[in-house]
Design an enzyme around this catalytic site. Structure first.
Site, PDB file in Angstrom:
ATOM      1  N   ASP A 119     -11.140   2.275   3.554  1.00 20.33           N
ATOM      2  CA  ASP A 119     -11.044   0.548   3.216  1.00 20.33           C
ATOM      3  C   ASP A 119     -12.877   0.211   2.925  1.00 20.33           C
ATOM      4  O   ASP A 119     -13.897  -1.388   2.411  1.00 20.33           O
ATOM      5  CB  ASP A 119     -11.220  -0.202   4.309  1.00 20.33           C
ATOM      6  CG  ASP A 119      -9.376  -0.487   3.788  1.00 20.33           C
ATOM      7  OD1 ASP A 119      -9.135  -0.879   3.063  1.00 20.33           O
ATOM      8  OD2 ASP A 119      -8.571  -0.529   5.361  1.00 20.33           O
ATOM      9  N   GLN A 125      -4.873  -1.937   9.170  1.00 24.59           N
ATOM     10  CA  GLN A 125      -4.798  -3.025   8.453  1.00 24.59           C
ATOM     11  C   GLN A 125      -5.400  -4.016  10.414  1.00 24.59           C
ATOM     12  O   GLN A 125      -5.144  -4.456  10.748  1.00 24.59           O
ATOM     13  CB  GLN A 125      -3.200  -2.951   8.132  1.00 24.59           C
ATOM     14  CG  GLN A 125      -2.572  -4.052   7.804  1.00 24.59           C
ATOM     15  CD  GLN A 125      -3.624  -4.694   5.926  1.00 24.59           C
ATOM     16  OE1 GLN A 125      -3.380  -3.694   5.662  1.00 24.59           O
ATOM     17  NE2 GLN A 125      -3.666  -5.619   5.519  1.00 24.59           N
ATOM     18  N   LYS A 132       0.808  -0.886   0.284  1.00 28.13           N
ATOM     19  CA  LYS A 132       0.531   0.001   0.014  1.00 28.13           C
ATOM     20  C   LYS A 132       1.013   1.163  -0.087  1.00 28.13           C
ATOM     21  O   LYS A 132       0.730   2.282  -0.753  1.00 28.13           O
ATOM     22  CB  LYS A 132      -0.858  -0.060   1.091  1.00 28.13           C
ATOM     23  CG  LYS A 132      -2.097  -1.268   1.203  1.00 28.13           C
ATOM     24  CD  LYS A 132      -2.524  -1.745   2.609  1.00 28.13           C
ATOM     25  CE  LYS A 132      -3.542  -2.096   2.102  1.00 28.13           C
ATOM     26  NZ  LYS A 132      -4.655  -2.720   3.481  1.00 28.13           N
TER      27      LYS A 132
END
Ligand code: NAP
Length: 295
Positions: A125, A102, A58
């Site tokens: 997300d 995460q 990322k």
């Protein structure tokens, strides 16, 4: 016997590179106009190797498209309360446009509490209830990254979806459930959702014009379960160990690719299909969050 047809391989790596190039172009334009450069913040907890790799990818993607980024690392002993305070801090940092924690998290921290703590307009997300619910609104906000990636693949390969029967196998909050809603709302498909309790799964999969699988069971979908000419999208990614693999392991999807591909019209490989699209979606969401906050 399986009749051989010519199928189109859906190349997620190429599409994700195209998307990154498009985003880099838009970032360059924003820079030229003196507009805010997107800024993604990433929180990583603990030292799980797979999570570290995802986060590294990322960060690399942020660098590629010209985003600013901030990495925050905490030991896996951090309490939920302290983590919440850090999340509050990022929520209130005006320079941060997009923000992810995460997964997975250590057992003592609730994924639901953490997810809901993230401001929905920074939730790139697309995990919060607010963004999840917005899928069925007239104004969808930040879309869950993996299903968003699947929808981009269908769109960019001009796959006809309107009125088609889409069968989604797997109904998780992360993949199958939001994907099903997006297929109805954004692609106007007729959708059947299958899960662990579905009786006679092949009965449903065989009637799919578009079969989308997100379960995590390699080889679950065999050739006899797929209609001739179907579009097959494999979201599953499972690490399988074995001496037959050069590295001692390989990433496998849920679909028996070798035998299913000859029956399909379009099919995603694993790896190289849906996987690369998740990061591309995260970048698209971060750009969108920036544009919404700082047009
Ligand atoms: P998950 O939370 O474990 O959900 C799996 C879903 O499959 C559940 O809805 C479960 O049903 C259903 N299921 C389990 N066994 C089944 C069976 N035999 N037949 C039909 N349905 C069955 O997993 P997930 O997070 O959705 O992930 C699924 C797969 O996608 C994993 O391999 C994951 O690694 C992969 N994935 C890939 C990406 C990517 O970027 N490529 C992103 C996300 C996920 P119940 O709800 O009834 O338990």
């Amino acid at each position: 016997m399986v009749e051989a047809t010519t199928y189109t391989l859906i190349d997620g790596r190429k599409i994700s590179t195209d998307i990154k190039n498009e985003i880099a172009q838009r970032v360059a334009e924003r820079k030229q106009l003196g507009k805010k450069i997107p800024h993604l913040a990433i929180i990583l907890i603990g030292d799980d190797g797979a999570s570290q790799t995802y986060v590294d990818n990322k960060v690399k993607a942020c660098k590629t498209v010209g985003f600013h980024y901030t990495m925050m690392r905490f030991a896996d002993t951090i309490s939920e309360e302290r983590l919440m305070k850090h999340i509050d801090h990022v929520n209130n940092d005006d320079d941060v446009d997009g923000f992810i924690v995460q997964l997975p998290l250590p057992d003592h921290i609730s994924v639901e509490h953490i997810t809901e703590k993230i401001r929905s307009d920074k939730d790139v997300d697309g995990f919060t209830n607010h963004n999840f619910g917005s899928i069925i609104s007239k104004n969808p906000l930040l879309m869950p990254a993996t299903p968003f990636g699947v929808m981009e693949l269908l769109r960019r390969y001009n796959i006809e979806t309107e009125g088609k029967h889409a069968v989604v196998v797997g109904a998780s909050r992360l993949a199958g459930a939001p994907l099903s809603m997006m297929l109805v709302e954004q692609a106007h498909a007729t959708v059947t959702i299958c899960h662990k309790y579905t009786v006679n799964l092949p009965n449903y999969t065989r009637s799919a014009d578009i079969l989308l699988v997100a379960v995590g069971k390699p080889g679950l979908i065999t050739a006899d379960m797929v209609k001739e000419g179907a579009v097959v999208i494999d979201i599953g990614t499972t690490r399988v160990e074995g001496t037959e693999f050069a590295k001692g392991w390989a990433i496998k999807g849920d679909v028996d690719f070798k035998n299913v591909a000859p029956k399909a019209s379009f099919i995603t490989p694993v790896p190289g299909g849906v996987g690369p699209m998740t990061i591309a979606s995260l970048l698209l969401n971060t750009l969108r969050a920036t544009e919404l906050r700082n047009p």
